[in-house]
Scaffold this motif. Structure first.
Motif, PDB file in Angstrom:
ATOM      1  N   SER A   1      71.453  85.059  -2.709  1.00 54.47           N
ATOM      2  CA  SER A   1      70.347  84.424  -2.006  1.00 54.47           C
ATOM      3  C   SER A   1      69.340  85.522  -1.736  1.00 54.47           C
ATOM      4  O   SER A   1      69.413  86.594  -2.320  1.00 54.47           O
ATOM      5  CB  SER A   1      70.835  83.794  -0.690  1.00 54.47           C
ATOM      6  N   MET A   2      68.384  85.304  -0.813  1.00 56.77           N
ATOM      7  CA  MET A   2      67.394  86.313  -0.469  1.00 56.77           C
ATOM      8  C   MET A   2      67.601  86.721   0.990  1.00 56.77           C
ATOM      9  O   MET A   2      68.319  86.065   1.738  1.00 56.77           O
ATOM     10  CB  MET A   2      65.979  85.774  -0.667  1.00 56.77           C
ATOM     11  N   TYR A   3      66.935  87.797   1.405  1.00 54.07           N
ATOM     12  CA  TYR A   3      67.190  88.324   2.743  1.00 54.07           C
ATOM     13  C   TYR A   3      66.621  87.435   3.849  1.00 54.07           C
ATOM     14  O   TYR A   3      67.240  87.242   4.878  1.00 54.07           O
ATOM     15  CB  TYR A   3      66.630  89.745   2.867  1.00 54.07           C
TER      16      TYR A   3
ATOM     17  N   ALA B   1      61.635  85.952   0.406  1.00 53.88           N
ATOM     18  CA  ALA B   1      61.893  84.945  -0.627  1.00 53.88           C
ATOM     19  C   ALA B   1      60.576  84.438  -1.216  1.00 53.88           C
ATOM     20  O   ALA B   1      60.428  84.303  -2.439  1.00 53.88           O
ATOM     21  CB  ALA B   1      62.697  83.790  -0.044  1.00 53.88           C
ATOM     22  N   VAL B   2      59.591  84.160  -0.356  1.00 52.90           N
ATOM     23  CA  VAL B   2      58.293  83.694  -0.836  1.00 52.90           C
ATOM     24  C   VAL B   2      57.599  84.793  -1.635  1.00 52.90           C
ATOM     25  O   VAL B   2      56.980  84.527  -2.676  1.00 52.90           O
ATOM     26  CB  VAL B   2      57.417  83.233   0.340  1.00 52.90           C
TER      27      VAL B   2
ATOM     28  N   GLY C   1      67.150  83.804   3.191  1.00 56.15           N
ATOM     29  CA  GLY C   1      66.080  83.300   2.337  1.00 56.15           C
ATOM     30  C   GLY C   1      66.659  82.507   1.185  1.00 56.15           C
ATOM     31  O   GLY C   1      67.623  82.936   0.544  1.00 56.15           O
ATOM     32  N   TYR C   2      66.104  81.325   0.944  1.00 58.31           N
ATOM     33  CA  TYR C   2      66.570  80.531  -0.202  1.00 58.31           C
ATOM     34  C   TYR C   2      65.508  80.549  -1.296  1.00 58.31           C
ATOM     35  O   TYR C   2      64.318  80.748  -1.036  1.00 58.31           O
ATOM     36  CB  TYR C   2      66.875  79.082   0.216  1.00 58.31           C
TER      37      TYR C   2
END
Length: 458
Positions: free
Chosen positions: A131-133, A138-139, A278-279
């Motif tokens: 996933s992201m932090y 993520a954006v 973050g997704y």
């Protein structure tokens, strides 16, 4: 050695400094302003017994002021089933990290696979990473993904109604990668789509980033936007709090190519700012550009279902020079948290959370209007669990909010400009708390006015 647990010898340190072109460890901090440097010894207590340590931390904990939270802006005080903490505290989960040996990490791979599946369902897109932090990175990674996909185009359009924190991080990423960021202006609290169309016509656009709900809590209508973006051969990136995706129209339904944002709203505690999650999800056509790992399912030699770490060659621990991102170790534990939360709540539970939050936010908005201190800043628009209110009182707004925070133990929304506050009421806020906030705002306002009057008389 002075520090017996530090593995580096003076020779090791000298060699590393020489590689960096520096003569001393102090040179590493030459860019830190003198005013920010600590010029005294660390305030570290001497050795204590276990009971003394417990007592020390109990005293420290008393300094924390628990506030009733009416703030949002990307981070929300949602209910979390008690069993989540028990499950993720089990040793096999608590030590979750990058599965470097995936063949013996079936449990970790399974929950990552299930997390990916549920996030794909929420966003309406084909593929999810894990996933992201956090939401802002993520954006920003999605922005970089659009530029990488476009190859020769390096211009990205970002709506001015996007969360300002996201815009700041996107600008930071763009600055060091030669990407041009242009803000799409807003009009009456929503994205000016006519301006976006004109900006697309100027060419060289790799992607467009839009939000729903936006920074004012408004659910924007993006009908036909995807067709315009795709006609310009750009990618459409959309961001939304993960919880909201349980009831609003998904990015996939809007025709988005990428969905990226913050998943903290899936019951994760606010906890002074983290850890969050973050997704990022995308269409299958973009899977090779998606940063982070993807777990897949297959069968082994005996025909049993097993899980595998797919496309990991894109990660820096495998092929650093060809990595699509600097993401290596993921937020494994928080991805597990989200998977457990979604499994327990299910579609009906997620819908109920949002329905209650929406009702409480509308009740809060009505009560604040009745107080005479606030009015809807953008009437006529739909909103979910937070709303922008224009301040109409006489006392300074920043002093009013800080007074309510300090004297009434409430976090009364987020001030976003000189006369606007965004208030949020999740399913955890009660009717009594909403009434208490309105009463606190009125009382604090009157007290500040009285003090100002007395000062003027003197």
């Amino acid at each position: 050695m002075i520090h017996r647990y530090f593995p580096h010898t003076p020779e090791d340190i000298a060699a590393m400094l020489a590689k960096c072109g520096m003569e001393s460890l102090d040179d590493l901090y030459a860019d830190v302003p003198e005013s920010l440097r600590l010029k005294r010894d660390y305030d570290v207590p001497s050795a204590m017994s276990e009971e003394q340590v417990r007592a020390c931390f109990r005293e420290l904990a008393k300094a924390n002021l628990p506030l009733t939270c009416f703030a949002g802006q990307g981070f929300y005080d949602h209910y979390a089933p008690a069993v989540i903490s028990h499950i993720i505290s089990r040793s096999e989960f608590l030590t979750a990290y990058t599965p470097y040996q995936p063949e013996i990490s079936q449990g970790t791979l399974q929950y990552i696979f299930e997390y990916q599946t549920m996030m794909s369902q929420l966003t309406g897109l084909d593929v999810s990473n894990a996933s992201m932090y956090d939401g802002s990175t993520a954006v920003a990674e999605a922005m970089m993904m659009a530029v990488a996909h476009a190859r020769k185009r390096n211009r990205v359009l970002v709506s001015a109604t996007l969360n300002p924190l996201y815009i700041e991080v996107v600008n930071t990423y763009a600055r060091y990668h030669g990407v041009t960021i242009d803000l799409i202006p807003e009009s009456d609290g929503i994205t000016d789509l006519d301006a976006m169309t004109s900006m697309l016509a100027d060419g060289n656009v790799a992607g467009v980033i839009l939000a729903t709900p936006n920074r004012y809590g408004i659910l924007e209508d993006y009908t036909g936007v995807a067709d315009k973006v795709h006609a310009a051969k750009a990618l459409l990136i959309m961001t939304a709090p993960a919880s909201a995706l349980g009831v609003i129209r998904s990015p996939g339904e809007w025709g988005a190519d990428v969905a990226a944002g913050e998943a903290q709203s899936l019951g994760m505690p606010l906890n002074f700012g983290g850890p969050y999650l973050g997704y990022m999800c995308c269409t299958s056509a973009l899977i090779r550009k998606l940063p982070g790992r993807i777990v897949g399912a297959t069968v082994d030699a005996d025909g049993q279902r097993v899980f595998v770490l797919t496309l990991q060659a894109r990660e820096q621990h495998i092929r650093r020079e060809k990595a699509t991102s600097n993401i290596c170790s993921n937020q494994g534990l928080m991805a597990l948290y989200a998977a457990v939360y979604l499994s327990l709540m299910g579609p009906d539970g997620l819908r109920e959370v949002n329905e209650i939050s929406a009702a409480r936010t509308r009740s809060l908005a009505r009560r604040l209007e009745e107080s005479g201190l606030f009015e809807l800043k953008y009437p006529g628009h739909s909103y979910l669990n937070e709303v922008a209110m224009r301040y109409r009182g006489q006392a300074p707004l920043d002093i009013l909010l800080s007074t309510v925070c300090a004297d009434y133990e409430m976090l009364p929304g987020v001030q976003i400009d000189e006369d606007t506050v965004v208030f949020c009421a999740t399913e955890r806020r009660t009717a009594e708390e909403i009434e208490a906030l309105a009463a606190a705002l009125i009382a604090a306002h009157d007290d500040i006015k009285d003090i100002d009057s007395q000062l003027e008389e003197k």
